[in-house]
Design a protein around this motif. Structure first.
Motif, PDB file in Angstrom:
ATOM      1  N   TRP A  45      29.633 -53.573  20.435  1.00 48.83           N
ATOM      2  CA  TRP A  45      29.183 -54.786  21.134  1.00 48.83           C
ATOM      3  C   TRP A  45      30.362 -55.605  21.650  1.00 48.83           C
ATOM      4  O   TRP A  45      30.324 -56.143  22.762  1.00 48.83           O
ATOM      5  CB  TRP A  45      28.328 -55.623  20.170  1.00 48.83           C
ATOM      6  CG  TRP A  45      27.792 -56.890  20.754  1.00 48.83           C
ATOM      7  CD1 TRP A  45      26.604 -57.051  21.411  1.00 48.83           C
ATOM      8  CD2 TRP A  45      28.406 -58.192  20.742  1.00 48.83           C
ATOM      9  NE1 TRP A  45      26.451 -58.360  21.803  1.00 48.83           N
ATOM     10  CE2 TRP A  45      27.535 -59.077  21.401  1.00 48.83           C
ATOM     11  CE3 TRP A  45      29.610 -58.697  20.221  1.00 48.83           C
ATOM     12  CZ2 TRP A  45      27.812 -60.434  21.564  1.00 48.83           C
ATOM     13  CZ3 TRP A  45      29.895 -60.048  20.382  1.00 48.83           C
ATOM     14  CH2 TRP A  45      29.017 -60.898  21.042  1.00 48.83           C
ATOM     15  N   LYS A  75      28.989 -39.510  11.093  1.00 44.71           N
ATOM     16  CA  LYS A  75      28.764 -40.917  10.739  1.00 44.71           C
ATOM     17  C   LYS A  75      27.488 -41.415  11.371  1.00 44.71           C
ATOM     18  O   LYS A  75      27.208 -41.107  12.532  1.00 44.71           O
ATOM     19  CB  LYS A  75      29.897 -41.797  11.278  1.00 44.71           C
ATOM     20  CG  LYS A  75      31.160 -41.681  10.491  1.00 44.71           C
ATOM     21  CD  LYS A  75      32.035 -42.906  10.622  1.00 44.71           C
ATOM     22  CE  LYS A  75      31.592 -44.027   9.728  1.00 44.71           C
ATOM     23  NZ  LYS A  75      31.577 -43.712   8.304  1.00 44.71           N
ATOM     24  N   HIS A 115      26.148 -61.347   5.848  1.00 45.47           N
ATOM     25  CA  HIS A 115      25.634 -62.485   5.081  1.00 45.47           C
ATOM     26  C   HIS A 115      25.230 -63.608   6.026  1.00 45.47           C
ATOM     27  O   HIS A 115      25.658 -63.640   7.189  1.00 45.47           O
ATOM     28  CB  HIS A 115      26.711 -63.000   4.124  1.00 45.47           C
ATOM     29  CG  HIS A 115      27.912 -63.493   4.866  1.00 45.47           C
ATOM     30  ND1 HIS A 115      28.045 -64.802   5.297  1.00 45.47           N
ATOM     31  CD2 HIS A 115      29.016 -62.847   5.326  1.00 45.47           C
ATOM     32  CE1 HIS A 115      29.176 -64.929   5.954  1.00 45.47           C
ATOM     33  NE2 HIS A 115      29.790 -63.753   6.007  1.00 45.47           N
TER      34      HIS A 115
HETATM   35  C1  FAD Z   1      27.139 -61.351  17.782  1.00 44.04           C
HETATM   36  C2  FAD Z   1      27.358 -60.940  16.349  1.00 44.04           C
HETATM   37  C3  FAD Z   1      26.934 -61.771  15.325  1.00 44.04           C
HETATM   38  C4  FAD Z   1      27.152 -61.415  13.990  1.00 44.04           C
HETATM   39  N1  FAD Z   1      26.732 -62.270  13.007  1.00 44.04           N
HETATM   40  C5  FAD Z   1      27.014 -61.979  11.718  1.00 44.04           C
HETATM   41  C6  FAD Z   1      26.639 -62.885  10.668  1.00 44.04           C
HETATM   42  O1  FAD Z   1      26.020 -63.922  10.896  1.00 44.04           O
HETATM   43  N2  FAD Z   1      26.997 -62.542   9.393  1.00 44.04           N
HETATM   44  C7  FAD Z   1      27.689 -61.415   9.106  1.00 44.04           C
HETATM   45  O2  FAD Z   1      28.016 -61.198   7.946  1.00 44.04           O
HETATM   46  N3  FAD Z   1      28.007 -60.523  10.071  1.00 44.04           N
HETATM   47  C8  FAD Z   1      27.688 -60.787  11.355  1.00 44.04           C
HETATM   48  N4  FAD Z   1      28.027 -59.881  12.336  1.00 44.04           N
HETATM   49  C9  FAD Z   1      28.584 -58.587  11.934  1.00 44.04           C
HETATM   50  C10 FAD Z   1      27.469 -57.539  11.764  1.00 44.04           C
HETATM   51  O3  FAD Z   1      26.408 -58.047  11.015  1.00 44.04           O
HETATM   52  C11 FAD Z   1      27.990 -56.306  11.004  1.00 44.04           C
HETATM   53  O4  FAD Z   1      29.129 -55.810  11.619  1.00 44.04           O
HETATM   54  C12 FAD Z   1      26.913 -55.213  10.863  1.00 44.04           C
HETATM   55  O5  FAD Z   1      27.451 -54.163  10.133  1.00 44.04           O
HETATM   56  C13 FAD Z   1      26.433 -54.654  12.178  1.00 44.04           C
HETATM   57  O6  FAD Z   1      25.315 -53.809  11.960  1.00 44.04           O
HETATM   58  P1  FAD Z   1      25.051 -52.573  12.909  1.00 44.04           P
HETATM   59  O7  FAD Z   1      23.668 -52.089  12.696  1.00 44.04           O
HETATM   60  O8  FAD Z   1      25.454 -52.913  14.282  1.00 44.04           O
HETATM   61  O9  FAD Z   1      26.061 -51.517  12.269  1.00 44.04           O
HETATM   62  P2  FAD Z   1      27.307 -50.759  12.937  1.00 44.04           P
HETATM   63  O10 FAD Z   1      28.310 -51.765  13.327  1.00 44.04           O
HETATM   64  O11 FAD Z   1      26.831 -49.811  13.963  1.00 44.04           O
HETATM   65  O12 FAD Z   1      27.841 -49.948  11.652  1.00 44.04           O
HETATM   66  C14 FAD Z   1      28.405 -50.634  10.564  1.00 44.04           C
HETATM   67  C15 FAD Z   1      28.683 -49.665   9.422  1.00 44.04           C
HETATM   68  O13 FAD Z   1      27.449 -49.249   8.862  1.00 44.04           O
HETATM   69  C16 FAD Z   1      27.450 -47.830   8.787  1.00 44.04           C
HETATM   70  N5  FAD Z   1      26.082 -47.366   8.882  1.00 44.04           N
HETATM   71  C17 FAD Z   1      25.162 -47.650   9.818  1.00 44.04           C
HETATM   72  N6  FAD Z   1      24.026 -46.995   9.533  1.00 44.04           N
HETATM   73  C18 FAD Z   1      24.252 -46.289   8.401  1.00 44.04           C
HETATM   74  C19 FAD Z   1      23.471 -45.403   7.615  1.00 44.04           C
HETATM   75  N7  FAD Z   1      22.213 -45.113   7.919  1.00 44.04           N
HETATM   76  N8  FAD Z   1      24.047 -44.848   6.529  1.00 44.04           N
HETATM   77  C20 FAD Z   1      25.314 -45.129   6.198  1.00 44.04           C
HETATM   78  N9  FAD Z   1      26.105 -45.949   6.896  1.00 44.04           N
HETATM   79  C21 FAD Z   1      25.563 -46.521   7.993  1.00 44.04           C
HETATM   80  C22 FAD Z   1      28.305 -47.384   9.939  1.00 44.04           C
HETATM   81  O14 FAD Z   1      28.753 -46.058   9.764  1.00 44.04           O
HETATM   82  C23 FAD Z   1      29.411 -48.391   9.815  1.00 44.04           C
HETATM   83  O15 FAD Z   1      30.264 -48.009   8.763  1.00 44.04           O
HETATM   84  C24 FAD Z   1      27.810 -60.189  13.676  1.00 44.04           C
HETATM   85  C25 FAD Z   1      28.212 -59.348  14.705  1.00 44.04           C
HETATM   86  C26 FAD Z   1      27.999 -59.719  16.033  1.00 44.04           C
HETATM   87  C27 FAD Z   1      28.470 -58.804  17.130  1.00 44.04           C
END
Ligand code: FAD
Length: 441
Positions: free
Chosen positions: A10, A45, A129
């Motif tokens: 993103w 992954k 969180h």
């Molecule tokens: C605009 C924005 C706002 C955000 N707000 C917050 C917030 O308020 N609080 C906070 O704490 N964070 C926040 N984040 C960070 C976000 O919540 C984390 O980075 C979260 O991990 C993203 O989830 P995702 O589904 O996109 O996972 P990805 O970023 O695609 O993956 C994250 C990790 O999870 C692993 N993973 C995914 N699916 C699986 C699976 N099925 N099995 C094993 N591993 C898996 C991936 O391999 C990777 O290691 C924000 C990010 C953005 C861009």
């Protein structure tokens, strides 16, 4: 070999062209994919929605997209145990879908972060969180999960099965296996009474611990180059007491036009004319304040973020927040940097997850951001230096520059986590460059 289409996160900080992308719809297909990757000598992954700012989700070998994964017997991807309020979902389910499914069942997630676009597995894997002095992060709400480990076998981890692995796999960085299902402890559906105000930032800092203790959910944003903080205090109220709901149009004006719209203009102008950042910050601080409304918890917790940015966030012992915040503020003033994005301060209760930023201590968070068109490195490195002097722990999904040696010093159970990694993924099927940096080979 013909590779898959390029993938980008993103924040546009990471990209990769995986060898191949697979979209398994069954747990057995996930197991087959892990075994096949192993036979081909490829890493594998799962990727969520790519909302991590770090390279944690980068999959140069096989990328698994679990959006269409269904659990055996659960066509909806979802099972609820109403007496306990525990809900089991397929790992690729986005949080916004989950919270909408919970609502008609009279259930809700106890807390959420700023957005709800992430998948449940992605969010828990990085320690996502929200804010709330007495509430743990999302991974702390997980009671059980099932994952496919490095040899392709299925492992159930719950209070009754392999319970010793729970503190590792509930927040596993994607390093321990492919999660296929997650069971979350929900709470009865509730509303939030939100009070948003602009206040002098020093008053808020002096009062931060007290407000965090008193409120269900307290956080604030400080606009650099101003004396102003936007405070958000959310109080949980019963669904029987709806209070005043904001009209949809006025909510759009506040959330989209003023919040996202004002920031976009201010960031774009500030990139070209840095001297404009302080006056624009003062305007932003003035127009985004003072609201009071009650709404469904999921709608108050999260909002949309249409302006792209980069973020670093550190978790500190909560009593050190005010001092560390003032050190960051002094740094910005000393360096005369023009920072167009607010700094966000939140909190979470201590938990027992080995790689959690809140492991063993009540935690306060300081998050710094930079607009996507600006190079964040100088600012982020300097903020990181300050954070490290406070024994702080980086969010795994947000930018930081640390490696295994220094992380071991701040995560007391780091080596216990590595031992579980050796057990579940001895051949490092699930590794990538980021994980090698933060966990070691
Ligand atoms: C605009 C924005 C706002 C955000 N707000 C917050 C917030 O308020 N609080 C906070 O704490 N964070 C926040 N984040 C960070 C976000 O919540 C984390 O980075 C979260 O991990 C993203 O989830 P995702 O589904 O996109 O996972 P990805 O970023 O695609 O993956 C994250 C990790 O999870 C692993 N993973 C995914 N699916 C699986 C699976 N099925 N099995 C094993 N591993 C898996 C991936 O391999 C990777 O290691 C924000 C990010 C953005 C861009």
């Amino acid at each position: 070999m013909l590779r898959a289409a390029p993938w980008r996160n993103w924040a546009r900080t990471e990209s990769v062209r995986p060898v191949r992308v697979e979209r398994p719809t069954t747990v057995a297909a996930v197991q087959r994919a892990v075994v096949a990757a192993g036979s081909a000598g490829l890493t594998i992954k799962a990727v969520g929605t790519g909302h991590s700012f770090t390279g944690i989700a980068v999959a140069p070998g096989v990328q698994l997209d679990l959006f269409d994964l269904r659990l055996p017997g659960l066509e909806s991807g979802f099972a609820v145990d109403l007496p306990t309020g525990q809900v089991t979902v397929a790992a690729g389910m986005p949080l916004y879908r989950l919270t909408r499914l919970l609502e008609p069942l009279g259930l809700a997630l106890p807390n959420l972060g700023d957005i709800d676009r992430q998948t449940i597995a992605g969010a828990v894997s990085t320690g996502t969180h929200g804010t709330g002095g007495g509430l743990v992060g999302l991974a702390g709400q997980v009671v059980a999960l099932t994952l496919v480990t490095g040899d392709g076998s299925l492992l159930r981890v719950s209070p009754g099965e392999n319970a010793e692995l729970l503190p590792a796999v509930r927040l596993g960085l994607g390093a321990l296996g492919i999660i296929v299902s997650v069971t979350v402890q929900c709470v009865p559906r509730f509303l939030l009474h939100a009070v948003e105000k602009t206040e002098p930032v020093d008053v808020v800092l002096d009062d931060y611990l007290e407000r965090t203790n008193r409120a269900d959910h307290f956080e604030f944003f400080w606009f650099p180059h101003t004396e102003t903080a936007l405070t958000k205090t959310n109080t949980r109220v019963s669904v029987a007491d709806p209070g005043s709901r904001p009209a949809r149009f006025s909510r759009w004006i506040d959330d989209e036009l003023l919040a996202n719209g004002v920031y976009r203009i201010s960031c774009d102008v500030g990139t070209v004319f840095p001297a404009m950042v302080p006056p624009l910050a003062r305007i932003a601080a003035r127009v985004t304040g003072d609201r009071d409304f009650t709404d469904e918890s999921r709608r108050v917790f999260s909002s949309s973020r249409t302006v792209r940015f980069r973020e670093m966030e550190y978790g500190l012992p909560r009593e050190q927040i005010a001092e560390a915040f003032r050190a960051v503020r002094a740094l910005i003033e000393r360096k005369r940097w023009r920072i167009s994005f607010p700094i966000e301060v939140r909190s979470a209760a201590a938990d027992d997850l080995w790689l959690s930023t809140a492991q063993g201590r009540d935690t306060g968070y300081i998050a710094v951001h930079r607009y996507v068109r600006e190079d964040p490195r100088e600012f982020f490195h300097a903020v990181e230096d300050i954070m490290r002097s406070y024994d702080a722990r980086p969010h795994w999904g947000k930018i930081h520059y640390q490696g295994a040696d220094s992380l071991r010093e701040v995560f007391a159970r780091f080596d216990d986590f590595l031992a579980v990694r050796d057990r579940l993924d001895p051949e490092r099927r699930f590794t990538n460059t980021y994980l090698e940096r933060v966990l070691g080979p």
